[in-house]
Design an enzyme around this catalytic site. Structure first.
Site, PDB file in Angstrom:
ATOM      1  N   SER A  29       0.871  -1.188   0.000  1.00  9.52           N
ATOM      2  CA  SER A  29       0.000   0.000   0.000  1.00  9.52           C
ATOM      3  C   SER A  29       0.899   1.226   0.000  1.00  9.52           C
ATOM      4  O   SER A  29       2.063   1.148   0.410  1.00  9.52           O
ATOM      5  CB  SER A  29      -0.851   0.000   1.273  1.00  9.52           C
ATOM      6  OG  SER A  29      -1.472   1.247   1.451  1.00  9.52           O
TER       7      SER A  29
ATOM      8  N   TYR B  59      -1.968  -0.988  10.279  1.00 13.94           N
ATOM      9  CA  TYR B  59      -2.050  -1.231   8.842  1.00 13.94           C
ATOM     10  C   TYR B  59      -0.742  -0.801   8.159  1.00 13.94           C
ATOM     11  O   TYR B  59      -0.154  -1.546   7.369  1.00 13.94           O
ATOM     12  CB  TYR B  59      -3.244  -0.465   8.263  1.00 13.94           C
ATOM     13  CG  TYR B  59      -3.454  -0.675   6.791  1.00 13.94           C
ATOM     14  CD1 TYR B  59      -3.985  -1.870   6.313  1.00 13.94           C
ATOM     15  CD2 TYR B  59      -3.124   0.312   5.863  1.00 13.94           C
ATOM     16  CE1 TYR B  59      -4.181  -2.072   4.959  1.00 13.94           C
ATOM     17  CE2 TYR B  59      -3.312   0.119   4.509  1.00 13.94           C
ATOM     18  CZ  TYR B  59      -3.848  -1.071   4.048  1.00 13.94           C
ATOM     19  OH  TYR B  59      -4.026  -1.270   2.707  1.00 13.94           O
TER      20      TYR B  59
HETATM   21  N1  LIG Z   1      -8.683  -0.007  -1.162  1.00 14.77           N
HETATM   22  C1  LIG Z   1      -7.614   0.707  -0.919  1.00 14.77           C
HETATM   23  O1  LIG Z   1      -7.675   1.946  -0.814  1.00 14.77           O
HETATM   24  C2  LIG Z   1      -6.275   0.028  -0.780  1.00 14.77           C
HETATM   25  C3  LIG Z   1      -5.149   0.853  -0.735  1.00 14.77           C
HETATM   26  C4  LIG Z   1      -3.909   0.273  -0.602  1.00 14.77           C
HETATM   27  C5  LIG Z   1      -3.766  -1.097  -0.498  1.00 14.77           C
HETATM   28  N2  LIG Z   1      -4.875  -1.879  -0.533  1.00 14.77           N
HETATM   29  C6  LIG Z   1      -4.652  -3.322  -0.382  1.00 14.77           C
HETATM   30  O2  LIG Z   1      -5.209  -3.993  -1.488  1.00 14.77           O
HETATM   31  C7  LIG Z   1      -5.596  -5.305  -1.088  1.00 14.77           C
HETATM   32  C8  LIG Z   1      -7.035  -5.538  -1.492  1.00 14.77           C
HETATM   33  O3  LIG Z   1      -7.845  -4.597  -0.820  1.00 14.77           O
HETATM   34  P1  LIG Z   1      -9.281  -4.137  -1.329  1.00 14.77           P
HETATM   35  O4  LIG Z   1      -9.322  -2.673  -1.187  1.00 14.77           O
HETATM   36  O5  LIG Z   1      -9.577  -4.757  -2.615  1.00 14.77           O
HETATM   37  O6  LIG Z   1     -10.173  -4.742  -0.145  1.00 14.77           O
HETATM   38  P2  LIG Z   1     -11.516  -5.591  -0.156  1.00 14.77           P
HETATM   39  O7  LIG Z   1     -11.983  -5.621   1.258  1.00 14.77           O
HETATM   40  O8  LIG Z   1     -12.441  -5.099  -1.209  1.00 14.77           O
HETATM   41  O9  LIG Z   1     -11.004  -7.041  -0.591  1.00 14.77           O
HETATM   42  C9  LIG Z   1     -10.131  -7.796   0.209  1.00 14.77           C
HETATM   43  C10 LIG Z   1     -10.479  -9.257   0.036  1.00 14.77           C
HETATM   44  O10 LIG Z   1      -9.548 -10.013   0.842  1.00 14.77           O
HETATM   45  C11 LIG Z   1     -10.277 -11.022   1.508  1.00 14.77           C
HETATM   46  N3  LIG Z   1      -9.587 -11.402   2.736  1.00 14.77           N
HETATM   47  C12 LIG Z   1      -9.471 -10.681   3.876  1.00 14.77           C
HETATM   48  N4  LIG Z   1      -8.825 -11.392   4.797  1.00 14.77           N
HETATM   49  C13 LIG Z   1      -8.513 -12.581   4.231  1.00 14.77           C
HETATM   50  C14 LIG Z   1      -7.852 -13.735   4.691  1.00 14.77           C
HETATM   51  N5  LIG Z   1      -7.383 -13.821   5.937  1.00 14.77           N
HETATM   52  N6  LIG Z   1      -7.703 -14.783   3.846  1.00 14.77           N
HETATM   53  C15 LIG Z   1      -8.213 -14.724   2.578  1.00 14.77           C
HETATM   54  N7  LIG Z   1      -8.851 -13.658   2.093  1.00 14.77           N
HETATM   55  C16 LIG Z   1      -9.013 -12.599   2.910  1.00 14.77           C
HETATM   56  C17 LIG Z   1     -11.626 -10.384   1.821  1.00 14.77           C
HETATM   57  O11 LIG Z   1     -12.609 -11.382   2.091  1.00 14.77           O
HETATM   58  C18 LIG Z   1     -11.904  -9.588   0.563  1.00 14.77           C
HETATM   59  O12 LIG Z   1     -12.605 -10.339  -0.401  1.00 14.77           O
HETATM   60  C19 LIG Z   1      -5.362  -5.384   0.428  1.00 14.77           C
HETATM   61  O13 LIG Z   1      -4.147  -5.997   0.687  1.00 14.77           O
HETATM   62  C20 LIG Z   1      -5.334  -3.923   0.835  1.00 14.77           C
HETATM   63  O14 LIG Z   1      -4.596  -3.707   2.006  1.00 14.77           O
HETATM   64  C21 LIG Z   1      -6.127  -1.354  -0.666  1.00 14.77           C
END
Ligand SMILES: NC(=O)c1ccc[n+]([C@@H]2O[C@H](COP(=O)([O-])OP(=O)(O)OC[C@H]3O[C@@H](n4cnc5c(N)ncnc54)[C@H](O)[C@@H]3O)[C@@H](O)[C@H]2O)c1
Length: 277
Positions: free
Chosen positions: A145, A158
């Protein structure tokens, strides 16, 4: 050498039921790749499986908690027996956390580190040996991130988890420099996904009003997860080093290298506007 075409290649995506993971599974499927879509529950993966298969490629959906070492070992073995070693592994599953440090409990810290750090470690540990042994161009993308490059207040656990992913992935790149596996660190900024609706961890001190303000901010300012997904496809094709997707993320990344004080002031201002400071 980079992977330039995806027909009949296998791409493993964790956290594929939602947000960035889902968009990424779809983006690689559109390029002709077979998809292994993993998430906590198979029912949540069912729509993804159907959409992927509608594109004429195969999709294996698999329920696994990435934090669970034994389950991840079994998952990797199941993928190998069905598809062989994956060509692309995307350790994307992750959870968010919101709360001032001194008003947070340690239980949240542990879960964030278990999922966001150990989940990525497990993916690499159990898939990389088969990817190396299989030979030919292979690609690993670890989703960190922008918070892993410069933290924002109220997201300490985080940011710590993502900082760990970023710095460890950098070291792994060095260890794999002479191997057939190219490594990319993915650093999204504010992306409009359900992550802010499903915050796995919110400190009790965070008010509903603050949460609502933050969700609004992500919806209003966040970029679409498809943008990150497309950047990942491109990173594989070009053997990219880092993916910086999201509003002003590239700019902030470079400002951070010039002036820590400046980026700190920007992040404080950003957090106040987003409502979590
Ligand atoms: N959305 C943002 O602004 C953002 C920014 C930077 C980084 N990220 C990173 O991107 C990645 C995806 O995030 P997103 O925004 O798509 O979130 P999201 O919540 O839409 O999707 C995350 C998915 O991961 C699954 N998950 C969570 N814990 C889990 C586990 N222990 N085992 C298996 N699956 C699991 C959830 O069920 C969900 O389907 C994450 O690593 C997040 O930290 C997101």
């Amino acid at each position: 050498m980079a992977i330039t075409t995806f027909a009949d290649k296998t791409v493993v995506v964790t956290g594929a039921a939602s947000g960035i993971g889902r968009a990424t599974a779809m983006a690689f499927a559109r390029e002709g790749a077979h998809i292994v879509a993993a998430d906590l529950h198979t029912d949540a993966l069912e729509p993804v499986r159907q959409e992927v298969e509608a594109l004429g490629v195969r999709c294996m959906s698999y329920a696994v908690d990435v934090a669970d070492e034994a389950a991840m070992k079994t998952f990797a073995a199941a993928v190998q027996s069905r598809f062989g070693a994956p060509h692309v592994l995307i350790n994307n599953a992750g959870i968010g956390y919101l709360g001032l440090f001194l008003r947070s409990d340690l239980e949240h810290w542990q879960r964030i580190l278990d999922v966001n750090v150990m989940g990525v470690v497990h993916g690499c540990y159990f898939f990389l040996p088969m990817m190396i042994a299989a030979g030919g161009p292979r690609h690993l993308l670890n989703v960190s991130s922008s918070a892993g490059n410069f933290p924002s207040p109220s997201m300490g656990a985080y940011a710590a988890s993502k900082g760990a992913v970023s710095i460890w992935t950098e070291g792994l790149k060095m260890e794999l420099a002479d191997s057939n596996v190219h490594v990319t660190t993915v650093c999204p900024g504010v992306i409009n996904t359900p992550i802010v609706r499903n915050w796995a961890g919110v400190a009790p001190s965070v008010s509903d009003e603050t949460l609502a303000k933050m969700r609004d901010y992500y919806q209003r300012e966040g970029c679409a997860p498809e943008v990150v997904a497309r950047a990942m496809v491109k990173a594989v094709r070009k053997n990219g080093d880092i993916v910086l997707s999201g509003p002003k993320v590239g700019l902030a990344y470079h400002v951070r290298r010039v002036s820590v004080k400046l980026i700190r002031a920007i992040m404080i201002d950003f957090s106040r506007k987003a409502g979590y400071l």
